[in-house]
Design an enzyme around this catalytic site. Structure first.
Site, mmCIF file in Angstrom:
data_model
loop_
_atom_site.group_PDB
_atom_site.id
_atom_site.type_symbol
_atom_site.label_atom_id
_atom_site.label_comp_id
_atom_site.label_asym_id
_atom_site.label_seq_id
_atom_site.Cartn_x
_atom_site.Cartn_y
_atom_site.Cartn_z
ATOM 1 N N ASP A 36 -43.284 -20.786 21.370
ATOM 2 C CA ASP A 36 -42.458 -19.716 21.838
ATOM 3 C C ASP A 36 -43.260 -18.645 20.978
ATOM 4 O OD1 ASP A 36 -40.235 -17.577 22.065
ATOM 5 O OD2 ASP A 36 -38.854 -17.732 19.986
ATOM 6 N N ASP A 65 -42.724 -16.713 13.255
ATOM 7 C CA ASP A 65 -41.990 -17.165 13.796
ATOM 8 C C ASP A 65 -42.077 -18.504 14.330
ATOM 9 O OD1 ASP A 65 -39.061 -17.471 15.039
ATOM 10 O OD2 ASP A 65 -39.023 -15.902 16.967
HETATM 11 P P1 ADP Z 1 -36.306 -14.242 15.663
HETATM 12 O O1 ADP Z 1 -37.621 -13.557 16.283
HETATM 13 O O2 ADP Z 1 -36.233 -15.667 15.333
HETATM 14 O O3 ADP Z 1 -35.665 -13.270 15.060
HETATM 15 P P2 ADP Z 1 -38.888 -13.805 13.490
HETATM 16 O O4 ADP Z 1 -39.495 -14.437 12.814
HETATM 17 O O5 ADP Z 1 -40.315 -13.435 15.477
HETATM 18 O O6 ADP Z 1 -37.559 -14.278 13.966
HETATM 19 O O7 ADP Z 1 -38.663 -12.290 13.015
HETATM 20 C C1 ADP Z 1 -38.250 -11.400 13.495
HETATM 21 C C2 ADP Z 1 -38.714 -10.161 13.074
HETATM 22 O O8 ADP Z 1 -39.105 -9.641 11.780
HETATM 23 C C3 ADP Z 1 -40.414 -10.175 13.716
HETATM 24 O O9 ADP Z 1 -40.613 -9.330 14.661
HETATM 25 C C4 ADP Z 1 -41.390 -9.072 12.490
HETATM 26 O O10 ADP Z 1 -41.077 -7.193 12.905
HETATM 27 C C5 ADP Z 1 -40.221 -9.316 11.009
HETATM 28 N N1 ADP Z 1 -40.907 -10.006 10.213
HETATM 29 C C6 ADP Z 1 -40.513 -11.193 10.295
HETATM 30 N N2 ADP Z 1 -41.684 -12.365 9.694
HETATM 31 C C7 ADP Z 1 -42.493 -11.144 8.874
HETATM 32 C C8 ADP Z 1 -43.104 -11.284 7.961
HETATM 33 N N3 ADP Z 1 -44.201 -12.454 7.453
HETATM 34 N N4 ADP Z 1 -44.073 -10.004 7.686
HETATM 35 C C9 ADP Z 1 -43.940 -8.510 8.332
HETATM 36 N N5 ADP Z 1 -42.710 -8.735 9.253
HETATM 37 C C10 ADP Z 1 -42.126 -10.173 9.460
HETATM 38 MN MN MN Z 2 -39.537 -13.552 16.772
#
Ligand code: ADP
Ligand code: MN
Length: 253
Positions: A190, A207
Site C-alpha cells: 500500500d 502503514d
Molecule cells: P491508516 O492509513 O490505515 O489510517 P496509517 O498507519 O497510515 O494508518 O496512519 C495514519 C496517519 O497517522 C499517517 O498518515 C500519519 O499522518 C500518522 N502516523 C502514523 N504512524 C505515525 C507515526 N509513527 N508517527 C507519526 N505519525 C504517524
Molecule cells: Mn495510511
C-alpha cells in the site's frame, strides 16, 4: 478493580491519561470496552502514560500522539473493530505462512493484523529500512516510534509536504524499497505518498500492516502496484522516471 468501559474512561481521564474531556468524545466513539482495557493495561505497563490528541482518523484506525512513562512521544495506532475491512485482512493474511488464524473471528483477525504490522515493522527495521520502530502490539493497539519533531508535531505525509528536492527523495525512497524487498523480503502493498512521512527531508515508510513476504502468491502484483504508485507520485513532482526504471533498481541490487 475496574471493569466497565465508562469507569475505565473516567479513571483514565481523572489520572490525566487521556488528555481532556474533549478527548472523551473521541474516546467513546473510538474505544470499545476491550480497547479501553487494552489501553489501560498499556498505561499500567508504562508504554503509554498519556494519550494526547489524534494525529489521524482513518478508515480503519486512529493514530494518536502518546507520551510514555519516560516522557517520550510515541505513536499509538488503534484499530477500530467496527470499521475494519475484514475481507482485505483475510485476503492478506491467508497465504502468509507466518499467520495461522481462524479467519471468521473478527477480533482474532484484527489482533493478527496488528501483530502482522508489528512484525513487518520489526523486520523492515532490522533490514535497515526507515520505518517507525515498533514498541508493543496488544490486541487492536500498536505502539510505535513517533515520527515528528520535538514539539510533538507529527511529520506530514509526503503527499502533504513541500518537497525541496524530489530526485533526492526518490533515490532515498527507492533505496528503502530495495532494502524492504531484497533484505527484509517484504512487499509493502500500500505504498504511496500517503504512507511515506517526511522527517527532516528523510522518507519514513509507514502503514505496513498488509505487507507480505515476497513469496506470497500476490506479492509480485502488489510490488508492481507499489512501484507504479511511486512513479506516478514522483512524476507529479516533475521527476522523469518510469515504473520500469524503478523496478529494475529494486530487483537488481
Ligand atoms: P491508516 O492509513 O490505515 O489510517 P496509517 O498507519 O497510515 O494508518 O496512519 C495514519 C496517519 O497517522 C499517517 O498518515 C500519519 O499522518 C500518522 N502516523 C502514523 N504512524 C505515525 C507515526 N509513527 N508517527 C507519526 N505519525 C504517524
Ligand atoms: Mn495510511
Amino acid at each position: 478493580k475496574i471493569s466497565k468501559a465508562d469507569d475505565i474512561l473516567q479513571k483514565m481521564l481523572s489520572e490525566k491519561r487521556l488528555k481532556s474531556v474533549e478527548d472523551k468524545r473521541v474516546g467513546s466513539e473510538v474505544f470499545d470496552r476491550i480497547t479501553l482495557k487494552t489501553l489501560y493495561k498499556l498505561a499500567n505497563e508504562g508504554y503509554i502514560h498519556r494519550l494526547n490528541g489524534a494525529i489521524s482518523t482513518g478508515k480503519e484506525a486512529n493514530v494518536f500522539t502518546g507520551i510514555d512513562k519516560n516522557d517520550n512521544f510515541v505513536a499509538v495506532k488503534i484499530y477500530r473493530v467496527t470499521t475494519s475491512d475484514f475481507k482485505k485482512m483475510q485476503t492478506y493474511i491467508q497465504g502468509d505462512p507466518r499467520f495461522r488464524v481462524r479467519t471468521t473471528n473478527k477480533r482474532q483477525l484484527i489482533n493478527a493484523w496488528v501483530n502482522k504490522e508489528f512484525r513487518n515493522l520489526q523486520r523492515a527495521d532490522d533490514a535497515g529500512v526507515k520505518v517507525p520502530k515498533p514498541i508493543v502490539a496488544k490486541n487492536n493497539i500498536l505502539v510505535m516510534e513517533y515520527i515528528g519533531d520535538e514539539e510533538g508535531d507529527a511529520a506530514l505525509p509526503m503527499r502533504h509536504s513541500t518537497i525541496k528536492s524530489p530526485e533526492e527523495l526518490l533515490n532515498k525512497v527507492i533505496n528503502n524499497m530495495k532494502l524492504l524487498y531484497k533484505k527484509a523480503g517484504l512487499v509493502h502493498g500500500d505504498l504511496s505518498s500517503y504512507n511515506i512521512l517526511i522527517q527532516d527531508n528523510e522518507p519514513v515508510i509507514i502503514d505496513i500492516s498488509q505487507g507480505m513476504t515476497k513469496d506470497h502468491p500476490i506479492a509480485e502484483e502488489l510490488l508492481n502496484r507499489d512501484i507504479e504508485n511511486i512513479a506516478k507520485d514522483f512524476k507529479k513532482l516533475g521527476v522523469k522516471i518510469s515504473a520500469e526504471e524503478i523496478k529494475s533498481e529494486i530487483i537488481d541490487l
